[in-house]
Design an enzyme around this catalytic site. Sequence first.
Site, short mmCIF file in Angstrom:
data_model
loop_
_atom_site.label_atom_id
_atom_site.label_comp_id
_atom_site.label_asym_id
_atom_site.label_seq_id
_atom_site.Cartn_x
_atom_site.Cartn_y
_atom_site.Cartn_z
N GLY A 174 2.71 -29.53 15.90
CA GLY A 174 2.97 -29.52 14.47
C GLY A 174 2.93 -28.16 13.82
O GLY A 174 2.85 -28.06 12.60
N GLY A 194 5.40 -25.85 14.05
CA GLY A 194 6.74 -25.37 13.70
C GLY A 194 7.50 -24.74 14.84
O GLY A 194 8.43 -23.97 14.60
N LYS A 195 7.17 -25.07 16.09
CA LYS A 195 7.87 -24.47 17.23
C LYS A 195 9.31 -24.98 17.32
O LYS A 195 10.25 -24.19 17.46
CB LYS A 195 7.12 -24.80 18.53
N SER A 196 9.49 -26.30 17.28
CA SER A 196 10.84 -26.86 17.37
C SER A 196 11.69 -26.44 16.19
O SER A 196 12.89 -26.21 16.32
CB SER A 196 10.77 -28.39 17.45
N TYR A 197 11.09 -26.31 15.02
CA TYR A 197 11.83 -25.84 13.85
C TYR A 197 12.29 -24.40 14.05
O TYR A 197 13.41 -24.03 13.68
CB TYR A 197 10.97 -25.96 12.59
N ASP A 206 11.28 -24.11 24.35
CA ASP A 206 10.50 -24.77 23.29
C ASP A 206 9.33 -25.49 23.96
O ASP A 206 9.50 -26.58 24.50
CB ASP A 206 11.38 -25.74 22.50
N GLY A 213 3.37 -28.64 22.13
CA GLY A 213 2.19 -28.09 21.47
C GLY A 213 0.90 -28.51 22.13
O GLY A 213 0.75 -29.63 22.63
#
Length: 584
Positions: A182, A184-187, A330, A333
């Site tokens: 949560g 913000g890695k994928s974002y 990616d 987490g």
Amino acid sequence: MYRNLQWRFDEIYIDLVDDFLERAQLLLPSVDDGMGTRASTTPDLRSYHTTASAPSLRSRTPALVDMERPSTPGGSDAGNVKVVVRVRKFLRRELDKQSPCLIRMNAGTQETKLSPPPEDARGNRRPHEEKSFTFDRSFWSHNDTDSHFAGQSEVYASFGEEFLDHNFDGYHTCIFAYGQTGSGKSYTMMGTLDQPGLIPRTCRGLFERIEAEQNSAITYNVHVSYFEIYNEHVKDLLTPRTTPPAYLKIRESKSDGVYVQNLTDEPVRCYEDIERLMKVGDMNRTTASTKMNDTSSRSHAVFTLTLKQIQHDIATDSTIERLARMRLVDLAGSERANRTEATGQRLREGGNINQSLTTLGRVIAALADPKRQKANRMSALPNQQRRRAEVVPYRDSVLTWLLKDSLGGNSKTAMVACISPGDYEETLSTLRYADQAKRICTKAHVNQDAVSAAERDAKIMEMQETIKALQLSVNAAAVRKRDEVDRARDELEDYQRQVTKMQRAMEESRAVSDVKIRALTLEVDELRPANAALQIEIEALRRHLSLAVGELRNPIVLPENYEATDDEEDNGSDSGVGDSVDGD
């Protein structure tokens, strides 16, 4: 027992050598006045206090770490891993809890400060301290009204374009995002339709540069692969899902290094092709909902772009090939079970994710270890000591084994550390992780090969002979014993790989032939006006020649009895023959 004593002696010997070098450097006088500026490979005598960054190597007390940079070897481009940090906005649940922002960033010095949470003032048993870290870039993406706010375009412009330049120069590159679930890695990597992330912007920029640098002498080939590592298994994301899921095997060869066997490698011609493949891969990727993230990635995703440039010189009939691979990773987490409240399958997935990330932390710690870097530079050490210093646990995890070249080999690598604004413990762990990663040194070199047309044809012929030999070997394996079946199957797989390489070589030869044809066509078009002028000149000469031949065939003949008198000539008497001669 003797072996244990020998190992203990080796450790004591290395420690004594390190201590001696440190003391010798401290005793040296300053020579800055007469020697000018020192080289970039000179060891830095500064030391600072830090703690271990890997999740499994957290230290209660600070450890003294030598901050010297490894020396740059000749014939290669050595550089440290580029590390950037990015803080996201508050989520809805954090706004409901009115969580304070613990992160402060200085856009000028690229310093990131982590403040202790306010509940420490109420008598916590272990009060937190303010921590400060400095990275290559610090992106403030928390509040878009601030002047130093960094959006998706700023993140890409800071190092994405630079890494794309490295690809066109022939270097392998790798960009991976790390952080808790949560954060913000994928974002950051994929983004949204309105705000695309690093992967879409990199793919679009790749084809924009190909179109801008279009040259009849250069041929570009781009291939894409997309896979995920789920529960320590590799799954192809560009193939339809099956029940049970089909997992791929990891192989290693001298020429290709570590690779995924039978992985889909799709050729692409434009950005729309990549966008279609990304949508297919994202639909097949494993995600689930947890308490901390509604769309939590339950696997590590690796998106690979392979760029091959073929430049043909018609004058010398030689070909230069450059091969560059860009891996965009990616990572899933890191998470704690008591916070995500995961059970059953989600708990097992979280355990495997943490295990692979812990192994990644051990690999980073081993690569950043100053003792290992010193042992690599000291060629006088015995081979046994150097081998022990060079041991890096790549094989302990599928993720680290596949990223072996990207972490400590032939690659230019960047790490994006994504942090949450209100979680002190996880943010501190991520910042320590990133602080240790920035001391890793990679040795990248240009992947270029110059071959002539004759050498290319010879390689194709050699591949054909190899294929024939493999065919005979496969046919002969049918009559062997049952224990030789596995070996024959491996040879068949090698044969299929050789066939694929031969087909690609033939396609590249066809592309080179098309370049030659286009060049010759341009040359013919340039000679066409000259040819038309010569045709006109030939026609004029032909008419001239026909008139001359007519004169020779029908000459003007004077009568034999005709004699002009002097009186007639003097008087200018009129004569038809004379007029005709004068007219002629």
